[in-house]
Write an enzyme that holds these catalytic residues in place. Structure first.
Site, PDB file in Angstrom:
ATOM      1  N   LEU A 156     -53.197  11.991 -36.936  1.00 26.57           N
ATOM      2  CA  LEU A 156     -52.900  12.579 -35.627  1.00 26.57           C
ATOM      3  C   LEU A 156     -54.150  12.803 -34.784  1.00 26.57           C
ATOM      4  O   LEU A 156     -55.239  13.044 -35.299  1.00 26.57           O
ATOM      5  CB  LEU A 156     -52.112  13.885 -35.761  1.00 26.57           C
ATOM      6  CG  LEU A 156     -52.712  15.112 -36.428  1.00 26.57           C
ATOM      7  CD1 LEU A 156     -53.651  15.860 -35.509  1.00 26.57           C
ATOM      8  CD2 LEU A 156     -51.594  16.043 -36.843  1.00 26.57           C
ATOM      9  N   PHE A 258     -60.097   2.479 -26.496  1.00 23.02           N
ATOM     10  CA  PHE A 258     -61.323   2.943 -27.175  1.00 23.02           C
ATOM     11  C   PHE A 258     -62.552   2.146 -26.755  1.00 23.02           C
ATOM     12  O   PHE A 258     -63.515   2.026 -27.504  1.00 23.02           O
ATOM     13  CB  PHE A 258     -61.144   3.001 -28.704  1.00 23.02           C
ATOM     14  CG  PHE A 258     -60.602   4.340 -29.120  1.00 23.02           C
ATOM     15  CD1 PHE A 258     -59.314   4.720 -28.775  1.00 23.02           C
ATOM     16  CD2 PHE A 258     -61.391   5.255 -29.798  1.00 23.02           C
ATOM     17  CE1 PHE A 258     -58.814   5.978 -29.094  1.00 23.02           C
ATOM     18  CE2 PHE A 258     -60.910   6.527 -30.128  1.00 23.02           C
ATOM     19  CZ  PHE A 258     -59.611   6.871 -29.776  1.00 23.02           C
ATOM     20  N   LEU A 259     -62.506   1.592 -25.542  1.00 21.00           N
ATOM     21  CA  LEU A 259     -63.701   0.982 -24.962  1.00 21.00           C
ATOM     22  C   LEU A 259     -64.140   1.796 -23.747  1.00 21.00           C
ATOM     23  O   LEU A 259     -64.639   1.236 -22.778  1.00 21.00           O
ATOM     24  CB  LEU A 259     -63.425  -0.474 -24.560  1.00 21.00           C
ATOM     25  CG  LEU A 259     -63.347  -1.500 -25.696  1.00 21.00           C
ATOM     26  CD1 LEU A 259     -63.127  -2.904 -25.128  1.00 21.00           C
ATOM     27  CD2 LEU A 259     -64.615  -1.490 -26.561  1.00 21.00           C
ATOM     28  N   GLY A 266     -66.851  12.951 -30.112  1.00 16.43           N
ATOM     29  CA  GLY A 266     -67.166  14.231 -30.744  1.00 16.43           C
ATOM     30  C   GLY A 266     -65.933  14.711 -31.468  1.00 16.43           C
ATOM     31  O   GLY A 266     -65.081  13.912 -31.849  1.00 16.43           O
ATOM     32  N   CYS A 269     -63.391  15.322 -36.215  1.00 15.71           N
ATOM     33  CA  CYS A 269     -63.068  14.224 -37.142  1.00 15.71           C
ATOM     34  C   CYS A 269     -64.082  13.089 -37.127  1.00 15.71           C
ATOM     35  O   CYS A 269     -64.799  12.896 -38.107  1.00 15.71           O
ATOM     36  CB  CYS A 269     -61.677  13.676 -36.839  1.00 15.71           C
ATOM     37  SG  CYS A 269     -60.398  14.875 -37.214  1.00 15.71           S
TER      38      CYS A 269
HETATM   39  C1  UDX Z   1     -59.403  11.028 -34.128  1.00 21.26           C
HETATM   40  C2  UDX Z   1     -58.511   9.822 -34.443  1.00 21.26           C
HETATM   41  O1  UDX Z   1     -58.127   9.176 -33.226  1.00 21.26           O
HETATM   42  C3  UDX Z   1     -57.284  10.268 -35.213  1.00 21.26           C
HETATM   43  O2  UDX Z   1     -56.489   9.150 -35.560  1.00 21.26           O
HETATM   44  C4  UDX Z   1     -57.734  11.017 -36.448  1.00 21.26           C
HETATM   45  O3  UDX Z   1     -56.597  11.500 -37.166  1.00 21.26           O
HETATM   46  C5  UDX Z   1     -58.643  12.170 -36.094  1.00 21.26           C
HETATM   47  O4  UDX Z   1     -59.749  11.684 -35.332  1.00 21.26           O
HETATM   48  P1  UDX Z   1     -59.353  12.985 -32.303  1.00 21.26           P
HETATM   49  O5  UDX Z   1     -60.607  13.506 -32.926  1.00 21.26           O
HETATM   50  O6  UDX Z   1     -58.262  13.953 -31.967  1.00 21.26           O
HETATM   51  O7  UDX Z   1     -58.674  11.883 -33.257  1.00 21.26           O
HETATM   52  O8  UDX Z   1     -59.781  12.274 -30.960  1.00 21.26           O
HETATM   53  P2  UDX Z   1     -59.781  10.808 -30.322  1.00 21.26           P
HETATM   54  O9  UDX Z   1     -58.740  10.726 -29.288  1.00 21.26           O
HETATM   55  O10 UDX Z   1     -59.834   9.754 -31.344  1.00 21.26           O
HETATM   56  O11 UDX Z   1     -61.195  10.871 -29.559  1.00 21.26           O
HETATM   57  C6  UDX Z   1     -62.400  11.076 -30.287  1.00 21.26           C
HETATM   58  C7  UDX Z   1     -63.577  11.134 -29.375  1.00 21.26           C
HETATM   59  O12 UDX Z   1     -63.873   9.839 -28.861  1.00 21.26           O
HETATM   60  C8  UDX Z   1     -63.435  12.041 -28.157  1.00 21.26           C
HETATM   61  O13 UDX Z   1     -64.639  12.771 -28.002  1.00 21.26           O
HETATM   62  C9  UDX Z   1     -63.224  11.078 -27.017  1.00 21.26           C
HETATM   63  O14 UDX Z   1     -63.697  11.597 -25.797  1.00 21.26           O
HETATM   64  C10 UDX Z   1     -64.074   9.898 -27.469  1.00 21.26           C
HETATM   65  N1  UDX Z   1     -63.689   8.611 -26.890  1.00 21.26           N
HETATM   66  C11 UDX Z   1     -62.436   8.106 -27.125  1.00 21.26           C
HETATM   67  C12 UDX Z   1     -64.592   7.902 -26.125  1.00 21.26           C
HETATM   68  O15 UDX Z   1     -65.736   8.345 -25.916  1.00 21.26           O
HETATM   69  N2  UDX Z   1     -64.227   6.702 -25.605  1.00 21.26           N
HETATM   70  C13 UDX Z   1     -63.000   6.160 -25.804  1.00 21.26           C
HETATM   71  O16 UDX Z   1     -62.741   5.078 -25.311  1.00 21.26           O
HETATM   72  C14 UDX Z   1     -62.082   6.891 -26.582  1.00 21.26           C
END
Ligand code: UDX
Length: 444
Positions: A156, A258-259, A266, A269
């Site tokens: 999640l 995720f790009l 941060g 996780c």
């Molecule tokens: C993540 C995983 O997505 C999830 O599957 C796992 O169970 C727990 O870790 P979460 O930590 O809630 O979830 O956040 P996520 O939406 O993955 O974003 C993580 C970080 O990446 C955030 O700081 C977000 O700002 C950053 N991010 C995300 C980017 O910098 N660029 C992106 O394109 C996407």
């Protein structure tokens, strides 16, 4: 058929899972060692911000289908399936995960199991943990072999936790092939509603199930750091990382998700999971396999430094006495979580360099103030930005994305903005007279 379920741990993962299981129709008891948290949950209140969770929780606390306790005996007496949803934070001063909370659940629950039970671990753990815990459980549970442990990693995302719990992309169940027992059968009963919708259900060995989770997070972290590394090259060469990400994202093999270049990842996780994964690979003698994750971590941390250097540059070389409005403290929008938050890290670094930093976040102010009490916290965007020499958007909350550049221009001292999440309509800001600096863009 409703199952009788317990969930150990009532943090983001455990509380959401407990509420989600009640929503699926099961009878659920949530267990935590923190009496204050349990008191809140018993009143139907969620101790953190997670959209939609308080509705589901309150509904099922009121119906009696969901209750909370600090007494593990109550859970052992009540449930046939026990979930482990406690945290595995990074150990202080080390990359490895701290397993004390997961271990404590087994040590506490195991001796109380006097009748057959299935335990499903959801916490993110180093590979090898589940096999170790399954052995330990058999040793300490009065029912012996009838205390059966499998692993069922949770994927999640904060901010979408309820949705992700009720409508997961896939279910993964790790089982020891030598001792399959009743684990798969129990998981199929618990998740029957999802299986009816044809949610992919992958049964694998324990090690693979543990690795699926950390590999997924390592992949996501790598994808973000990849685009942030390219952003660095764009900054040096005059390229534009947004147009570039759009262009490569059209290739289905790459994909646009995720790009998002910016301040990097941060939260509770991704950062600690990639570090724990490296630490575990080291223990297994395959550290070279994951050395690239060190670089993923380095690229990620450099984004924060880059933002601070950019801020210093755009205000003329020194931050001393400069009023900087930092919009955002949470590690991402729809969350009040500030663990390893790039936004708060940038705010703190600017403050340490002598800036007068005013932070505003719609949800994360209390958590942010607990970590950085010396920062100034503002009540609103306007309050943070009034007279500011520089505005930095550090978390892409909706209310920041829709700010009116003309209105804000009248409030600030200087119309300079750093878009740390590349989330603003840059042309509108430029047209309104702002000096706009994105991440990995011509102006950044
Ligand atoms: C993540 C995983 O997505 C999830 O599957 C796992 O169970 C727990 O870790 P979460 O930590 O809630 O979830 O956040 P996520 O939406 O993955 O974003 C993580 C970080 O990446 C955030 O700081 C977000 O700002 C950053 N991010 C995300 C980017 O910098 N660029 C992106 O394109 C996407």
């Amino acid at each position: 058929m409703p199952e009788r379920i317990s969930v150990f741990g009532t943090g983001y993962l455990g509380a959401t899972h407990a509420a989600g299981m009640a929503e699926l129709g099961h009878e659920v008891i949530g267990v935590d060692i923190d009496p204050a948290k349990i008191d809140l949950l018993r009143r139907g209140e969620v101790p953190f911000f997670e959209p939609g969770l308080s509705d589901v929780l309150r509904r099922h606390v009121e119906s009696g289908r969901l209750r909370f306790t600090t007494d593990p005996q109550e859970a052992a007496d009540f449930a046939d399936v026990h979930f482990i949803g406690v945290g595995t934070p990074q150990k202080k001063g080390e990359n490895a995960a701290d397993m004390r909370y997961v271990d404590a659940v087994i040590e506490t629950l195991g001796p109380l199991l006097t009748r057959p039970a299935v335990i499903l671990g959801k916490s993110t753990v180093p590979v090898g943990t589940a096999a170790r815990l399954a052995d330990r459980l058999r040793d300490i549970a009065p029912v012996g072999d009838d205390a059966q442990l499998g692993w069922n990693p949770e994927f999640l995302r904060e901010g979408f936790a309820v949705q992700d719990t009720l409508f997961p992309d896939r279910l993964v169940i790790g089982v020891d092939p030598q001792r399959p027992g009743r684990i798969e059968e129990a998981a199929r009963r618990v998740y029957a509603a999802m299986l009816e919708r044809d949610t992919p259900f992958i049964v694998t060995d324990l090690a693979t199930s543990e690795l699926v989770k950390v590999s997924a997070n390592a992949f996501l972290a790598t994808k973000i750091s990849f685009i942030n590394a390219i952003a660095e090259v764009c900054e040096a060469s005059g390229g534009d990382v947004i147009a570039l990400a759009d262009a490569i994202g059209h290739d289905e093999r790459i994909g646009r998700k995720f790009l998002g270049a910016g301040l990097g990842f941060g939260g509770g996780c991704l950062p600690k999971d990639i570090r724990a994964f490296m630490a575990r690979a080291g223990e297994l003698g395959v550290d070279q396999a994951l050395t690239f994750l060190r670089e993923v971590d380095n690229v990620n941390m450099r984004r924060r430094e880059h933002a601070v250097e950019l801020a210093t540059r755009v205000v003329g070389g020194s931050l001393s006495g400069i009023h900087v409005a930092v919009l955002g403290a949470a590690f991402k929008p729809q969350s009040d979580d500030v663990r390893d938050s790039p936004a708060l890290d940038v705010a703190g670094s600017l403050h340490l360099r002598g800036a007068d930093v005013r932070v505003y976040d719609p949800e994360a102010m209390r958590n942010a103030a607990a970590i950085w009490p010396t920062l100034t916290f503002a009540d609103s965007i306007d309050d943070a930005c009034r007279g500011a020499d520089l505005v930095i958007v550090a978390t892409e909350w909706g209310e920041f994305k829709t700010m009116d550049p003309v209105v804000l221009a009248a409030a600030v001292g200087s119309t300079r903005i750093i878009d740390g999440r590349n989330c603003l309509p840059s042309q509108e800001w430029i047209d309104a007279g702002w000096d706009y600096y994105g991440m990995g863009r011509h102006s950044g």
